[in-house]
Enzyme design. Sequence first.
Site, mmCIF file in Angstrom:
data_model
loop_
_atom_site.group_PDB
_atom_site.id
_atom_site.type_symbol
_atom_site.label_atom_id
_atom_site.label_comp_id
_atom_site.label_asym_id
_atom_site.label_seq_id
_atom_site.Cartn_x
_atom_site.Cartn_y
_atom_site.Cartn_z
ATOM 1 N N TYR A 126 0.803 -1.228 0.000
ATOM 2 C CA TYR A 126 0.000 0.000 0.000
ATOM 3 C C TYR A 126 0.835 1.276 0.000
ATOM 4 O O TYR A 126 0.307 2.368 0.153
ATOM 5 C CB TYR A 126 -0.946 0.006 1.206
ATOM 6 C CG TYR A 126 -2.149 -0.874 1.006
ATOM 7 C CD1 TYR A 126 -2.005 -2.246 0.904
ATOM 8 C CD2 TYR A 126 -3.429 -0.342 0.896
ATOM 9 C CE1 TYR A 126 -3.094 -3.073 0.716
ATOM 10 C CE2 TYR A 126 -4.528 -1.156 0.709
ATOM 11 C CZ TYR A 126 -4.359 -2.516 0.616
ATOM 12 O OH TYR A 126 -5.450 -3.326 0.426
ATOM 13 N N LYS A 173 3.307 -15.212 3.796
ATOM 14 C CA LYS A 173 3.740 -15.941 2.602
ATOM 15 C C LYS A 173 5.269 -15.828 2.537
ATOM 16 O O LYS A 173 5.855 -15.463 1.514
ATOM 17 C CB LYS A 173 3.049 -15.332 1.362
ATOM 18 C CG LYS A 173 3.114 -16.175 0.103
ATOM 19 C CD LYS A 173 2.131 -17.328 0.082
ATOM 20 C CE LYS A 173 2.361 -18.187 -1.152
ATOM 21 N NZ LYS A 173 1.590 -19.437 -1.160
ATOM 22 N N ASP A 207 -2.364 -19.132 2.209
ATOM 23 C CA ASP A 207 -3.298 -19.933 1.398
ATOM 24 C C ASP A 207 -3.910 -21.058 2.246
ATOM 25 O O ASP A 207 -5.127 -21.280 2.241
ATOM 26 C CB ASP A 207 -2.637 -20.471 0.116
ATOM 27 C CG ASP A 207 -1.195 -20.901 0.308
ATOM 28 O OD1 ASP A 207 -0.694 -20.808 1.447
ATOM 29 O OD2 ASP A 207 -0.560 -21.339 -0.662
ATOM 30 N N ASP A 231 -6.629 -6.892 4.173
ATOM 31 C CA ASP A 231 -7.753 -6.395 3.376
ATOM 32 C C ASP A 231 -8.572 -7.569 2.841
ATOM 33 O O ASP A 231 -9.794 -7.631 2.995
ATOM 34 C CB ASP A 231 -7.191 -5.552 2.220
ATOM 35 C CG ASP A 231 -8.286 -4.946 1.366
ATOM 36 O OD1 ASP A 231 -9.333 -4.564 1.919
ATOM 37 O OD2 ASP A 231 -8.105 -4.865 0.132
#
Length: 338
Positions: A126, A173, A207, A231
Amino acid sequence: MSKPTIVLLPGDGIGPEVTTAALRVLDAAGFDAEWVSVPAGATALEQGYDNVLPSVTTDAIKQHKIALKGPVTTPVGKGFKSVNVQLRQKLGLYAAVRPVRSLNGVKTRYENVDMVIVRENTEGLYTGIENEIVPGVVTSLKVATRDACMRISRYAFAYAQTRHRKKVTVFHKANIMKLTDGLFLDCARQVYEEEHPDCTYEEVIIDAGCMKLVQDPTKLDVLLMENLYGDLVSDLCAGLVGGLGVVPGSNIGKDYAVFEAVHGSAPDIAGKQIANPLAVIMSSVMMLNHIGQETIAEKIKDAYNVVLAEQKPETLTRDLGGSATTDGFADAVIRRLR
Ligand code: ATP
């Protein structure tokens, strides 16, 4: 106690409808405040400001410290940086806190969901640092700093401790983004080991984490993650408990706090009086607790819980299977205030 001054950002799209409904509930519950209304987003441009986040708005929040915010629209492709991103970065609102809970009367696939998402709010993807390397090749820079990763990790563990929560799970991740997510993970682990060894701590690749969420969300408690993951996972979690109309949020910094629903300005239903104001009402309850007005907060919470539990179509909005208008739902909550 002196009358608090709260900054109000009515916002765009469904924003004015849902914030008006929330203010009516707050007023009826006896919350006596001075409201300072300021523009943001498309509304600011319509009012003649040359920026989607005019300084009058940030100055008001800096002066009064607390804001209640409706969703805003940042016009796409006109060179404006997202209002939400600017606000969070300019005011140092580094922690987005989003409680996701099953509500009695709101039927979903799951029961007894009770999680809190703690999302890092100031960096990650962001930062808006994007470059065209050569025509047809663009990049977006993901930024992680030790300071921000430590700050959000400390916030999440402290939150878990003070709210008597059992577990903090980091979604990451780091197997792919070894440096950025690796740093996030290092910081979370360090805070756990050095400052909160009594808390249960878990690291899950995002995931697999999403799969766990839809298999059995009751297994998760406090979820800690960087900006973009927060988000996406917020909307996913909203879907587990009844949708975006029922998930509140707060953006917390060292000096200021801005309370807002997780949902956006929903232009598809704006101006139709069909949006659910509950998420903003719940965000107002978070605000009341934050400023020490727990009694009024509890009163409003009890009232909307009764309205939901009654499951009357005429007092629920369309997203919850009813036929009430935005104002109609607020009226039903007001009638149930004790
Ligand atoms: P943003 O990117 O600004 O967060 P978004 O793309 O997530 O926005 P929203 O504006 O949150 O989108 O809306 C997503 C969908 O959810 C919309 O189609 C809208 O109808 C529905 N929705 C959002 N908020 C509400 C609400 N308060 N009441 C009823 N439906 C809502």
